[in-house]
Design a protein around this motif. Structure first.
Motif, PDB file in Angstrom:
ATOM      1  N   GLY A   8      57.240 102.971  12.555  1.00 11.90           N
ATOM      2  CA  GLY A   8      56.996 101.535  12.675  1.00 11.90           C
ATOM      3  C   GLY A   8      57.228 100.979  14.068  1.00 11.90           C
ATOM      4  O   GLY A   8      57.152 101.686  15.066  1.00 11.90           O
ATOM      5  N   SER A  30      60.825 104.218   9.950  1.00 13.19           N
ATOM      6  CA  SER A  30      61.459 104.682  11.183  1.00 13.19           C
ATOM      7  C   SER A  30      61.185 103.746  12.362  1.00 13.19           C
ATOM      8  O   SER A  30      60.032 103.439  12.676  1.00 13.19           O
ATOM      9  N   ARG A  34      64.306 100.329  19.999  1.00 12.46           N
ATOM     10  CA  ARG A  34      64.156  99.652  21.292  1.00 12.46           C
ATOM     11  C   ARG A  34      64.801  98.259  21.292  1.00 12.46           C
ATOM     12  O   ARG A  34      65.245  97.789  22.324  1.00 12.46           O
ATOM     13  N   GLY A  48      65.918 105.459  15.798  1.00 12.75           N
ATOM     14  CA  GLY A  48      66.136 106.363  16.934  1.00 12.75           C
ATOM     15  C   GLY A  48      65.100 107.469  16.973  1.00 12.75           C
ATOM     16  O   GLY A  48      64.444 107.760  15.973  1.00 12.75           O
ATOM     17  N   PHE A  50      63.378 111.260  17.310  1.00  4.97           N
ATOM     18  CA  PHE A  50      63.590 112.476  16.515  1.00  4.97           C
ATOM     19  C   PHE A  50      63.949 113.663  17.404  1.00  4.97           C
ATOM     20  O   PHE A  50      64.399 114.694  16.908  1.00  4.97           O
ATOM     21  N   GLY A  51      63.671 113.520  18.714  1.00  2.55           N
ATOM     22  CA  GLY A  51      63.871 114.657  19.609  1.00  2.55           C
ATOM     23  C   GLY A  51      62.584 115.437  19.807  1.00  2.55           C
ATOM     24  O   GLY A  51      62.588 116.667  19.639  1.00  2.55           O
ATOM     25  N   GLY A  52      61.525 114.723  20.123  1.00  4.15           N
ATOM     26  CA  GLY A  52      60.259 115.388  20.448  1.00  4.15           C
ATOM     27  C   GLY A  52      59.552 115.962  19.235  1.00  4.15           C
ATOM     28  O   GLY A  52      59.926 115.697  18.089  1.00  4.15           O
ATOM     29  N   HIS A  73      52.579 101.156  17.782  1.00  5.50           N
ATOM     30  CA  HIS A  73      51.646 100.382  18.619  1.00  5.50           C
ATOM     31  C   HIS A  73      50.592 101.306  19.231  1.00  5.50           C
ATOM     32  O   HIS A  73      50.910 102.448  19.588  1.00  5.50           O
ATOM     33  N   ALA A  76      51.738 103.159  22.162  1.00  2.00           N
ATOM     34  CA  ALA A  76      52.897 104.063  22.038  1.00  2.00           C
ATOM     35  C   ALA A  76      52.349 105.481  21.866  1.00  2.00           C
ATOM     36  O   ALA A  76      52.356 106.059  20.778  1.00  2.00           O
ATOM     37  N   GLN A  78      53.228 108.499  23.098  1.00  2.39           N
ATOM     38  CA  GLN A  78      54.060 109.697  22.980  1.00  2.39           C
ATOM     39  C   GLN A  78      54.392 110.003  21.522  1.00  2.39           C
ATOM     40  O   GLN A  78      54.234 111.136  21.056  1.00  2.39           O
ATOM     41  N   ILE A  79      54.841 108.986  20.797  1.00  4.95           N
ATOM     42  CA  ILE A  79      55.223 109.237  19.399  1.00  4.95           C
ATOM     43  C   ILE A  79      53.983 109.603  18.573  1.00  4.95           C
ATOM     44  O   ILE A  79      54.052 110.450  17.678  1.00  4.95           O
ATOM     45  N   ASN A  82      53.262 113.141  19.292  1.00  4.14           N
ATOM     46  CA  ASN A  82      54.266 113.977  18.606  1.00  4.14           C
ATOM     47  C   ASN A  82      53.964 114.089  17.117  1.00  4.14           C
ATOM     48  O   ASN A  82      54.128 115.149  16.510  1.00  4.14           O
ATOM     49  N   LYS A 196      46.174  94.716  27.883  1.00  2.21           N
ATOM     50  CA  LYS A 196      46.032  96.022  27.235  1.00  2.21           C
ATOM     51  C   LYS A 196      45.303  95.789  25.917  1.00  2.21           C
ATOM     52  O   LYS A 196      45.586  94.807  25.213  1.00  2.21           O
TER      53      LYS A 196
HETATM   54  P1  NAP Z   1      56.377 106.022  22.990  1.00  4.02           P
HETATM   55  O1  NAP Z   1      56.389 106.047  24.470  1.00  4.02           O
HETATM   56  O2  NAP Z   1      55.178 106.508  22.274  1.00  4.02           O
HETATM   57  O3  NAP Z   1      57.610 106.847  22.403  1.00  4.02           O
HETATM   58  C1  NAP Z   1      58.707 107.288  23.199  1.00  4.02           C
HETATM   59  C2  NAP Z   1      59.701 107.943  22.288  1.00  4.02           C
HETATM   60  O4  NAP Z   1      60.332 106.957  21.461  1.00  4.02           O
HETATM   61  C3  NAP Z   1      59.092 108.925  21.309  1.00  4.02           C
HETATM   62  O5  NAP Z   1      58.869 110.181  21.902  1.00  4.02           O
HETATM   63  C4  NAP Z   1      60.137 108.958  20.215  1.00  4.02           C
HETATM   64  O6  NAP Z   1      61.278 109.685  20.630  1.00  4.02           O
HETATM   65  C5  NAP Z   1      60.585 107.512  20.175  1.00  4.02           C
HETATM   66  N1  NAP Z   1      59.858 106.703  19.173  1.00  4.02           N
HETATM   67  C6  NAP Z   1      58.800 105.878  19.376  1.00  4.02           C
HETATM   68  N2  NAP Z   1      58.460 105.243  18.234  1.00  4.02           N
HETATM   69  C7  NAP Z   1      59.320 105.707  17.290  1.00  4.02           C
HETATM   70  C8  NAP Z   1      59.500 105.405  15.919  1.00  4.02           C
HETATM   71  N3  NAP Z   1      58.730 104.494  15.276  1.00  4.02           N
HETATM   72  N4  NAP Z   1      60.482 106.063  15.248  1.00  4.02           N
HETATM   73  C9  NAP Z   1      61.292 106.961  15.889  1.00  4.02           C
HETATM   74  N5  NAP Z   1      61.178 107.264  17.197  1.00  4.02           N
HETATM   75  C10 NAP Z   1      60.207 106.638  17.883  1.00  4.02           C
HETATM   76  O7  NAP Z   1      56.711 104.556  22.449  1.00  4.02           O
HETATM   77  P2  NAP Z   1      56.984 103.187  23.257  1.00  4.02           P
HETATM   78  O8  NAP Z   1      55.730 102.744  23.905  1.00  4.02           O
HETATM   79  O9  NAP Z   1      58.246 103.350  24.039  1.00  4.02           O
HETATM   80  O10 NAP Z   1      57.263 102.211  22.024  1.00  4.02           O
HETATM   81  C11 NAP Z   1      58.467 102.314  21.287  1.00  4.02           C
HETATM   82  C12 NAP Z   1      58.312 101.554  20.002  1.00  4.02           C
HETATM   83  O11 NAP Z   1      57.964 100.202  20.285  1.00  4.02           O
HETATM   84  C13 NAP Z   1      57.217 102.139  19.112  1.00  4.02           C
HETATM   85  O12 NAP Z   1      57.762 102.324  17.830  1.00  4.02           O
HETATM   86  C14 NAP Z   1      56.114 101.118  19.138  1.00  4.02           C
HETATM   87  O13 NAP Z   1      55.489 100.958  17.880  1.00  4.02           O
HETATM   88  C15 NAP Z   1      56.817  99.833  19.557  1.00  4.02           C
HETATM   89  N6  NAP Z   1      55.955  98.992  20.420  1.00  4.02           N
HETATM   90  C16 NAP Z   1      55.389  99.502  21.551  1.00  4.02           C
HETATM   91  C17 NAP Z   1      54.538  98.702  22.331  1.00  4.02           C
HETATM   92  C18 NAP Z   1      53.851  99.254  23.577  1.00  4.02           C
HETATM   93  O14 NAP Z   1      53.079  98.496  24.233  1.00  4.02           O
HETATM   94  N7  NAP Z   1      54.049 100.492  23.950  1.00  4.02           N
HETATM   95  C19 NAP Z   1      54.303  97.378  21.938  1.00  4.02           C
HETATM   96  C20 NAP Z   1      54.914  96.879  20.769  1.00  4.02           C
HETATM   97  C21 NAP Z   1      55.745  97.704  20.025  1.00  4.02           C
HETATM   98  P3  NAP Z   1      61.489 111.235  20.253  1.00  4.02           P
HETATM   99  O15 NAP Z   1      60.521 111.998  21.091  1.00  4.02           O
HETATM  100  O16 NAP Z   1      62.919 111.499  20.583  1.00  4.02           O
HETATM  101  O17 NAP Z   1      61.197 111.367  18.789  1.00  4.02           O
END
Ligand code: NAP
Length: 256
Positions: A8, A30, A34, A48, A50-52, A73, A76, A78-79, A82, A196
């Motif tokens: 989520g 999950s 952040r 949190g 999961f560790g990749g 999102h 996002a 990377q997740i 993964n 974006k």
């Molecule tokens: P990201 O770069 O794709 O993910 C970085 C790391 O954060 C992942 O490798 C994973 O860690 C962990 N992670 C991300 N989402 C997770 C989840 N739902 N549950 C458990 N672990 C998660 O993601 P991001 O851009 O930093 O965004 C982080 C969160 O904010 C996401 O859940 C996303 O939906 C939300 N968000 C992002 C944006 C955006 O513009 N990027 C905007 C609004 C909301 P591990 O490798 O250790 O598992």
């Protein structure tokens, strides 16, 4: 046994969580962790990383996850990457649930770019007034064109100084309206918008305002992702689940 893992962090994920809870479909929600106080969900939650890929695959195995729904999102990446790899590794069905991207209309002047660095390159060299609606993580890129004035819209006040010297911050949480965003852009004499392609209704106002004012939009397209099933509505997700033998247990009452 059905036990979904719902990744989520978006309003789509929260809406789906409501529906799964109403339908009494077993699921774990999950969050990345952040935000300091993530919204509570009507499902068991974990918070949190999961560790990749291997960590996620291990989680899927040990928690006996039957299906994964990636409702993170669209940016996002990377997740989502993964999840694709871990589901392939564990042979777990995976669905991506994300809002449809915005599409330019005939009256729009959009320039599509693949990432933020390309958005910077697409800016003109003479000083201009740029509306940045891209969150805070990648603002530093724009320090490389200090001749421009940047209007930065953020949800929360930044806890550290912005990496841009010639910038003004607007703190506001959507959904926004076209009249509001038109007025904002007029007041700040905006000449270019960088966005974006998140999709959805709440953040679309800036694009409608740009159309009204005849302003160019530099649109950062979504990151490339390996092929996977995608749905863009809760009903679409429920149909996908039904196709994968997941249905509300008999006797589950919707909407109670
Ligand atoms: P990201 O770069 O794709 O993910 C970085 C790391 O954060 C992942 O490798 C994973 O860690 C962990 N992670 C991300 N989402 C997770 C989840 N739902 N549950 C458990 N672990 C998660 O993601 P991001 O851009 O930093 O965004 C982080 C969160 O904010 C996401 O859940 C996303 O939906 C939300 N968000 C992002 C944006 C955006 O513009 N990027 C905007 C609004 C909301 P591990 O490798 O250790 O598992």
């Amino acid at each position: 046994m059905t036990r979904l893992l719902l990744l989520g962090g978006t309003s789509e994920a929260s809406q789906l969580a409501q529906r799964l809870a109403q339908d009494a479909i077993g699921a774990i929600f999950s969050y990345a962790g952040r935000t300091r106080a993530p919204a509570s969900q009507p499902l068991p939650m974990r918070i949190g990383g999961f560790g990749g890929i291997n960590g996620l695959a291990e989680y899927i195995r040990t928690k006996h996850i039957s299906h994964v729904i990636d409702a993170t999102h669209p940016f996002a990446a990377q997740i989502s990457h993964n999840a694709i790899a871990a589901c392939a590794q564990t042979n777990t069905p995976l669905l991506s649930y994300q809002r449809a991207p915005w599409q330019a209309g005939p009256d729009d002047a959009w320039c599509h770019v693949p990432d933020i660095n390309a958005a910077l390159a697409a800016l003109p060299e003479p000083p201009a007034r740029i509306f940045l609606a891209i969150g805070k993580q990648q603002l530093g890129v724009f320090a490389r064109k200090p001749q421009h004035h940047y209007l930065v819209r953020l949800v929360d006040p930044p806890t550290t100084p912005l990496p841009l010297s010639n910038a003004q911050i607007v703190i506001a949480r959507g959904p926004f309206t076209q009249p509001e965003d038109t007025a904002l852009m007029r007041t700040h004499e905006i000449t270019h918008i960088i966005a974006k392609n998140s999709g959805g209704a709440g953040a679309k106002a800036k694009l409608l305002a740009a159309r009204t004012l005849g302003l160019p939009v530099i649109m950062v397209d979504r990151p490339d992702m390996a092929a996977r099933d995608i749905r863009d509505s809760v009903e679409g997700v429920m149909d996908w689940l039904a196709d994968h033998d997941v249905a509300p247990p008999s006797g589950a009452l919707r909407g109670v």
